[in-house]
Design a protein around this motif. Structure first.
Motif, PDB file in Angstrom:
ATOM      1  N   GLN A 121       0.836  -1.187   0.000  1.00 34.30           N
ATOM      2  CA  GLN A 121       0.000   0.000   0.000  1.00 34.30           C
ATOM      3  C   GLN A 121       0.878   1.246   0.000  1.00 34.30           C
ATOM      4  O   GLN A 121       1.992   1.238   0.528  1.00 34.30           O
ATOM      5  N   ALA A 122       0.372   2.299  -0.611  1.00 33.39           N
ATOM      6  CA  ALA A 122       1.114   3.558  -0.644  1.00 33.39           C
ATOM      7  C   ALA A 122       1.275   4.090   0.778  1.00 33.39           C
ATOM      8  O   ALA A 122       0.400   3.889   1.626  1.00 33.39           O
ATOM      9  N   PRO A 123       2.415   4.737   1.057  1.00 36.26           N
ATOM     10  CA  PRO A 123       3.526   4.986   0.139  1.00 36.26           C
ATOM     11  C   PRO A 123       4.470   3.787   0.083  1.00 36.26           C
ATOM     12  O   PRO A 123       4.640   3.084   1.070  1.00 36.26           O
ATOM     13  N   ALA A 124       5.070   3.582  -1.089  1.00 35.81           N
ATOM     14  CA  ALA A 124       6.013   2.480  -1.250  1.00 35.81           C
ATOM     15  C   ALA A 124       6.955   2.793  -2.414  1.00 35.81           C
ATOM     16  O   ALA A 124       6.615   3.584  -3.302  1.00 35.81           O
ATOM     17  N   ILE A 125       8.113   2.168  -2.390  1.00 32.55           N
ATOM     18  CA  ILE A 125       9.115   2.347  -3.440  1.00 32.55           C
ATOM     19  C   ILE A 125       9.637   0.979  -3.844  1.00 32.55           C
ATOM     20  O   ILE A 125       9.888   0.117  -2.996  1.00 32.55           O
ATOM     21  N   PHE A 126       9.796   0.770  -5.148  1.00 29.28           N
ATOM     22  CA  PHE A 126      10.337  -0.478  -5.660  1.00 29.28           C
ATOM     23  C   PHE A 126      11.501  -0.180  -6.607  1.00 29.28           C
ATOM     24  O   PHE A 126      11.451   0.787  -7.354  1.00 29.28           O
ATOM     25  N   GLY A 127      12.517  -1.017  -6.560  1.00 22.73           N
ATOM     26  CA  GLY A 127      13.583  -0.932  -7.554  1.00 22.73           C
ATOM     27  C   GLY A 127      14.886  -0.329  -7.093  1.00 22.73           C
ATOM     28  O   GLY A 127      15.869  -0.381  -7.835  1.00 22.73           O
ATOM     29  N   LEU A 128      14.935   0.236  -5.892  1.00 26.70           N
ATOM     30  CA  LEU A 128      16.204   0.798  -5.428  1.00 26.70           C
ATOM     31  C   LEU A 128      17.265  -0.282  -5.274  1.00 26.70           C
ATOM     32  O   LEU A 128      18.450  -0.034  -5.461  1.00 26.70           O
ATOM     33  N   MET A 129      16.824  -1.481  -4.910  1.00 28.90           N
ATOM     34  CA  MET A 129      17.740  -2.620  -4.816  1.00 28.90           C
ATOM     35  C   MET A 129      17.577  -3.504  -6.049  1.00 28.90           C
ATOM     36  O   MET A 129      17.795  -4.699  -5.999  1.00 28.90           O
ATOM     37  N   GLY A 130      17.175  -2.883  -7.129  1.00 37.15           N
ATOM     38  CA  GLY A 130      16.776  -3.600  -8.335  1.00 37.15           C
ATOM     39  C   GLY A 130      17.887  -4.363  -9.017  1.00 37.15           C
ATOM     40  O   GLY A 130      19.061  -4.060  -8.890  1.00 37.15           O
ATOM     41  N   SER A 131      17.459  -5.373  -9.764  1.00 31.19           N
ATOM     42  CA  SER A 131      18.376  -6.183 -10.564  1.00 31.19           C
ATOM     43  C   SER A 131      17.553  -6.944 -11.588  1.00 31.19           C
ATOM     44  O   SER A 131      16.335  -7.072 -11.452  1.00 31.19           O
ATOM     45  N   SER A 132      18.215  -7.459 -12.605  1.00 31.12           N
ATOM     46  CA  SER A 132      17.502  -8.240 -13.612  1.00 31.12           C
ATOM     47  C   SER A 132      16.946  -9.522 -12.987  1.00 31.12           C
ATOM     48  O   SER A 132      15.908 -10.037 -13.404  1.00 31.12           O
ATOM     49  N   PHE A 133      17.620 -10.029 -11.947  1.00 30.47           N
ATOM     50  CA  PHE A 133      17.129 -11.232 -11.259  1.00 30.47           C
ATOM     51  C   PHE A 133      15.761 -10.976 -10.648  1.00 30.47           C
ATOM     52  O   PHE A 133      14.833 -11.762 -10.812  1.00 30.47           O
ATOM     53  N   ARG A 134      15.643  -9.861  -9.921  1.00 36.57           N
ATOM     54  CA  ARG A 134      14.363  -9.540  -9.302  1.00 36.57           C
ATOM     55  C   ARG A 134      13.286  -9.309 -10.353  1.00 36.57           C
ATOM     56  O   ARG A 134      12.125  -9.663 -10.164  1.00 36.57           O
ATOM     57  N   ASN A 135      13.655  -8.707 -11.451  1.00 38.95           N
ATOM     58  CA  ASN A 135      12.684  -8.436 -12.502  1.00 38.95           C
ATOM     59  C   ASN A 135      12.146  -9.726 -13.111  1.00 38.95           C
ATOM     60  O   ASN A 135      10.985  -9.811 -13.493  1.00 38.95           O
ATOM     61  N   ASP A 136      13.013 -10.748 -13.197  1.00 39.58           N
ATOM     62  CA  ASP A 136      12.590 -12.032 -13.760  1.00 39.58           C
ATOM     63  C   ASP A 136      11.859 -12.891 -12.737  1.00 39.58           C
ATOM     64  O   ASP A 136      11.195 -13.857 -13.099  1.00 39.58           O
ATOM     65  N   THR A 137      12.006 -12.556 -11.460  1.00 40.69           N
ATOM     66  CA  THR A 137      11.418 -13.363 -10.395  1.00 40.69           C
ATOM     67  C   THR A 137      10.042 -12.861  -9.976  1.00 40.69           C
ATOM     68  O   THR A 137       9.159 -13.642  -9.635  1.00 40.69           O
ATOM     69  N   TYR A 138       9.854 -11.537 -10.010  1.00 42.43           N
ATOM     70  CA  TYR A 138       8.604 -10.939  -9.558  1.00 42.43           C
ATOM     71  C   TYR A 138       8.010 -10.032 -10.626  1.00 42.43           C
ATOM     72  O   TYR A 138       8.718  -9.527 -11.491  1.00 42.43           O
ATOM     73  N   LYS A 139       6.712  -9.842 -10.535  1.00 41.32           N
ATOM     74  CA  LYS A 139       6.065  -8.834 -11.365  1.00 41.32           C
ATOM     75  C   LYS A 139       5.121  -8.010 -10.493  1.00 41.32           C
ATOM     76  O   LYS A 139       4.524  -8.511  -9.540  1.00 41.32           O
ATOM     77  N   LEU A 140       5.033  -6.742 -10.807  1.00 42.08           N
ATOM     78  CA  LEU A 140       4.206  -5.813 -10.038  1.00 42.08           C
ATOM     79  C   LEU A 140       2.949  -5.487 -10.837  1.00 42.08           C
ATOM     80  O   LEU A 140       3.039  -5.067 -11.989  1.00 42.08           O
ATOM     81  N   ILE A 141       1.796  -5.665 -10.231  1.00 42.90           N
ATOM     82  CA  ILE A 141       0.533  -5.356 -10.895  1.00 42.90           C
ATOM     83  C   ILE A 141      -0.240  -4.352 -10.039  1.00 42.90           C
ATOM     84  O   ILE A 141      -0.777  -4.700  -8.982  1.00 42.90           O
ATOM     85  N   PRO A 142      -0.288  -3.091 -10.460  1.00 37.74           N
ATOM     86  CA  PRO A 142      -1.004  -2.064  -9.680  1.00 37.74           C
ATOM     87  C   PRO A 142      -2.513  -2.270  -9.776  1.00 37.74           C
ATOM     88  O   PRO A 142      -3.033  -2.794 -10.757  1.00 37.74           O
ATOM     89  N   LYS A 143      -3.198  -1.829  -8.738  1.00 38.09           N
ATOM     90  CA  LYS A 143      -4.651  -1.822  -8.763  1.00 38.09           C
ATOM     91  C   LYS A 143      -5.124  -0.523  -9.397  1.00 38.09           C
ATOM     92  O   LYS A 143      -4.445   0.503  -9.341  1.00 38.09           O
ATOM     93  N   LEU A 144      -6.286  -0.588 -10.029  1.00 37.52           N
ATOM     94  CA  LEU A 144      -6.832   0.598 -10.674  1.00 37.52           C
ATOM     95  C   LEU A 144      -7.005   1.732  -9.671  1.00 37.52           C
ATOM     96  O   LEU A 144      -7.379   1.505  -8.518  1.00 37.52           O
ATOM     97  N   GLY A 145      -6.710   2.935 -10.120  1.00 40.00           N
ATOM     98  CA  GLY A 145      -6.801   4.082  -9.240  1.00 40.00           C
ATOM     99  C   GLY A 145      -5.493   4.414  -8.546  1.00 40.00           C
ATOM    100  O   GLY A 145      -5.397   5.426  -7.848  1.00 40.00           O
ATOM    101  N   SER A 146      -4.492   3.569  -8.745  1.00 35.21           N
ATOM    102  CA  SER A 146      -3.195   3.822  -8.131  1.00 35.21           C
ATOM    103  C   SER A 146      -2.459   4.928  -8.884  1.00 35.21           C
ATOM    104  O   SER A 146      -2.652   5.120 -10.077  1.00 35.21           O
ATOM    105  N   GLU A 147      -1.604   5.626  -8.159  1.00 41.43           N
ATOM    106  CA  GLU A 147      -0.806   6.705  -8.745  1.00 41.43           C
ATOM    107  C   GLU A 147       0.669   6.326  -8.622  1.00 41.43           C
ATOM    108  O   GLU A 147       1.178   6.162  -7.512  1.00 41.43           O
ATOM    109  N   LEU A 148       1.330   6.171  -9.765  1.00 36.77           N
ATOM    110  CA  LEU A 148       2.708   5.730  -9.780  1.00 36.77           C
ATOM    111  C   LEU A 148       3.596   6.675 -10.572  1.00 36.77           C
ATOM    112  O   LEU A 148       3.139   7.321 -11.521  1.00 36.77           O
ATOM    113  N   TYR A 149       4.854   6.714 -10.177  1.00 40.78           N
ATOM    114  CA  TYR A 149       5.859   7.504 -10.882  1.00 40.78           C
ATOM    115  C   TYR A 149       7.086   6.634 -11.110  1.00 40.78           C
ATOM    116  O   TYR A 149       7.329   5.667 -10.374  1.00 40.78           O
ATOM    117  N   CYS A 150       7.857   6.974 -12.124  1.00 40.58           N
ATOM    118  CA  CYS A 150       8.999   6.157 -12.511  1.00 40.58           C
ATOM    119  C   CYS A 150      10.200   7.051 -12.809  1.00 40.58           C
ATOM    120  O   CYS A 150      10.059   8.145 -13.359  1.00 40.58           O
TER     121      CYS A 150
END
Length: 228
Positions: A87-116
């Motif tokens: 749940q907001a607030p949250a941050i993803f990817g600061l410890m990011g790697s291609s391994f994590r990207n291949d292991t997990y996927k993030l699916i936001p719920k409608l109405g969520s506000e995200l920045y990249c």
């Protein structure tokens, strides 16, 4: 089902971790001004890898800021199990790697506000504004959360897992909890067999340990017995 009404569940109730909201909000305040709003469609997963760097010929990681709403974190390699709902607030990817990207996927719920934004830019901004302590506090929380989840599922019986997840549901505010399907919540997080979960829930309900109405948990009435 055996056990005393006042006897606690064998492994105790799930530990409720305290989310460092203040630290996360300071990090988002630092990074949001240099971030781009992220659009998505219903059911679409968000990638933590943005693009291939043309000069270095390697993948570049992205950081996702969840300012409003929720994101479901799914494990791709363990039968598409729902690992967590952030749940907001949250941050993803600061410890990011291609391994994590291949292991997990993030699916936001409608109405969520995200920045990249780029992970490189994020790290530079955090360093410039001396927010390393906030990063460490946040990822200590994330590490504890992952350990708690592993402890919940590894070397546990189906009964123990169901009881622990019932406690997790019960910790959700009532107005939100009564909209959650108990059996679906347990199934997507545990990958247990539906028939087995239904039997355990039925026995707990018959024994007066839980109150379920229209498939939703109204509450836990007394402590679960150690032995099932």
């Amino acid at each position: 089902m055996k056990g005393l009404n006042n006897e606690p569940f064998l492994y105790g109730y799930p530990i409720q971790l305290k989310k460092p909201v203040g630290d996360i909000e300071r990090l988002i305040a630092c990074l949001q001004p240099v971030s781009l709003a992220l659009g998505f469609h219903k059911g679409e997963s968000i990638k933590l890898i943005t693009a291939m760097d043309k000069n270095q010929n390697e993948k570049k990681c992205a950081v996702i800021l969840l300012v409003k709403g929720e994101i479901n974190l799914w494990s791709v390699v363990t039968g598409k199990r729902l690992v967590a709902t952030a749940q907001a607030p949250a941050i993803f990817g600061l410890m990011g790697s291609s391994f994590r990207n291949d292991t997990y996927k993030l699916i936001p719920k409608l109405g969520s506000e995200l920045y990249c934004l780029s992970r490189d830019i994020a790290i530079d901004r955090i360093t410039q504004q001396a927010l390393i302590r906030e990063v460490l506090n946040y990822y200590s929380y994330m590490s504890d959360y992952q350990s708690r989840t592993s402890n919940l599922l590894i070397n546990r019986t189906s009964y123990e897992i169901v009881c622990a997840l019932l406690q997790e549901i019960n910790a959700i505010p009532y107005e939100k909890r009564i909209k959650i399907s108990v059996i679906n919540y347990i199934l997507v997080r545990s990958k247990l067999a539906r028939s087995g979960v239904a039997k355990i829930l039925s026995d707990l309900r018959f024994g007066g340990y839980i109150e379920i109405q229209y498939g939703k948990l109204k509450g836990i009435l007394k402590r679960f017995p150690c032995v099932y």
